[in-house]
Each structure stands twice: as C-alpha cells, then as structure tokens.
Write an enzyme that holds these catalytic residues in place. Sequence first.
Site, short mmCIF file in Angstrom:
data_model
loop_
_atom_site.label_atom_id
_atom_site.label_comp_id
_atom_site.label_asym_id
_atom_site.label_seq_id
_atom_site.Cartn_x
_atom_site.Cartn_y
_atom_site.Cartn_z
N TYR A 115 0.43 -1.22 -0.10
CA TYR A 115 0.02 -0.11 0.44
C TYR A 115 1.18 1.38 0.05
CZ TYR A 115 -4.89 2.43 0.19
OH TYR A 115 -5.56 3.20 0.17
N LYS B 52 -3.10 8.25 2.86
CA LYS B 52 -3.89 8.16 3.64
C LYS B 52 -4.21 8.98 5.34
CE LYS B 52 -7.19 6.39 0.79
NZ LYS B 52 -8.72 6.88 0.39
#
Length: 252
Positions: free
Chosen positions: A154, A161
């Site tokens: 990720y 995020k």
Amino acid sequence: MSGFLDGKTIVIMGVANKRSIAWGCTQAILDQGAKVILTYQNDRIKKSLERFVPDDLDLIECDVADDANVKQAFETIGNQYGKIDGVIHAIAYADKDTLTSGLVNTTKDGYDLAQNISAYSLIAVARYAQPVLNNPASILTLTYFGSTRAIPNYNMMGVAKAALEANVRYLASDLGENGIRVNAISAGAVKTLAVTGIKHHGELLKESESRTVDQKSVTTSEIGNVAAFLMSDLSTGMTGDVVYVDKGVHLI
Ligand SMILES: NC(=O)c1ccc[n+]([C@@H]2O[C@H](COP(=O)([O-])OP(=O)(O)OC[C@H]3O[C@@H](n4cnc5c(N)ncnc54)[C@H](O)[C@@H]3O)[C@@H](O)[C@H]2O)c1
C-alpha cells in the site's frame, strides 16, 4: 423516490465506472431521495460515465490537481443549483512507480503528487464547497486502514491516507461552527480501478476477504448505504470520525 435524503442535493466526486465506490454511494443516495450531481476528472472519464449514468444526473468537470478547477466547479454548482447539503470526495491517485516501488524509494515528486490528489484535495474541496453548503451539511471522504498499519504494497497511499484522516479531524474542527460535519469511511478492499494500481492487488483483495467476519468482501452498495446515512441529518452528532465499513477486517 422518497427516503431520509428527500430534498437534499449531494455532490459526488470520483465516479469512474460502475465499480467505483462513489457509484455505490450515488445509488444509495438516490435511493434515499436526494438529487445527485457528479463531478468527473476529465473527458475520458466523462465518456465512461455517459455509458451508464442516467440522463437526469448532472455532470460537472473537476480535476482536483488544480485549485482553480475546484473553485470553478463549486461556483458553477452554486450558480446552477443554489445551496447543496453534502459532498462526497472519493478521489485518490499515486503514479505507478510510487505505488509499486516501496515507500523507501518514493521520490519527492511522487510524494507530492500522491499527497496533493489524495489528501490535500479534500482541503480545497472543503474550502470551495463551504460557500454553497447549507447548515447542516456533510462532507465525506474515503480512506483505508493502510493509514494506521503497514499493509504490504500500500506504500505511499498509506501515508496519504494518514494525512487525509488528519485533514478530516482538523476540517471538522474548522467547519463545525458553520454546521458542516466532516467524516471518513474507512472502506474494506473492493476491486475498483484504483485498486488495480497496487502491486499484487489480487492478493490484497483475497487476504482482505478472508479476514472479514464472514469471508465475504464488503460491497460498494454496503459502503454507499453508510455514506447515505453520513450525508443525512441522522448523523448530525458525528464529525471528525473515521467509520469502518470493512466487514470487520480492522478487528483482527
Ligand atoms: N477500492 C478499495 O479497496 C478502497 C478501499 C478503501 C478506500 N478506497 C478509496 O476510495 C476512493 C475511491 O476509489 P475507488 O476504489 O472507488 O476507485 P476508482 O478508481 O473507481 O475511483 C477513483 C477516482 O479518483 C478520481 N481521480 C483521480 N485523480 C483525480 C483528479 N486529479 N481529479 C479528480 N478526480 C480524480 C478518478 O477519476 C476516479 O474516479 C479513493 O479515495 C480510494 O483510495 C478504496
């Protein structure tokens, strides 16, 4: 159709195709009686939308890479529709090298681009939407729990995020006195266009599904239903929150 969003107008940013989380949100919000305005990134996405979006949904261009576009889009929305009741920001981007090469190899340009599109853009959206938002109103963004855990592959998106979730808390604090709530849904992994940019995304999706409480991945319609609730006056007591809609993946 009549529902708990009757009379509301909601702007939804980030539908690319029928698999998009923003499309799940659109359908759930239409089902509850709201009027929906979609924004799209560019002509390529507009063409995709024209293949399946009903004619009565209005489309407005907004590439969040430039603040001037965000300003222009919300001015157009204000001029054409008057006040609105909510905005859903379902937008993220990182270039392929940045997504696939590990955080340690992230370049400054790659970092800046991912942060700009995936996290900063929520601030610009909140700023330029503010003059056309009613009181009460609701802003919602989409995040993933790679923000608080080092999820394999990720990478930079997890960093973006984390910033996005901090933006939610500070914007909620800034805008609260104007009756504007700001929240995020932390969605479980769903196979969308954005996910296919992640290296070994098939494994991520499989692993995520196996970690749900019933071994069935969350759907965009389940995410959309929570988004509809967060757009509604049923959620006026919630702001600055990250709500998990991942069928329990974050529990384990
Ligand atoms: N799919 C998942 O597993 C998952 C899980 C948690 C959170 N999310 C988040 O949900 C949101 C929506 O993604 P999705 O998975 O539905 O994928 P998607 O590819 O369908 O949507 C991403 C959208 O971002 C838009 N976008 C990218 N750059 C833009 C720009 N410069 N200006 C305007 N729009 C731009 C794209 O046009 C597209 O519509 C993203 O923030 C994503 O990180 C996705």
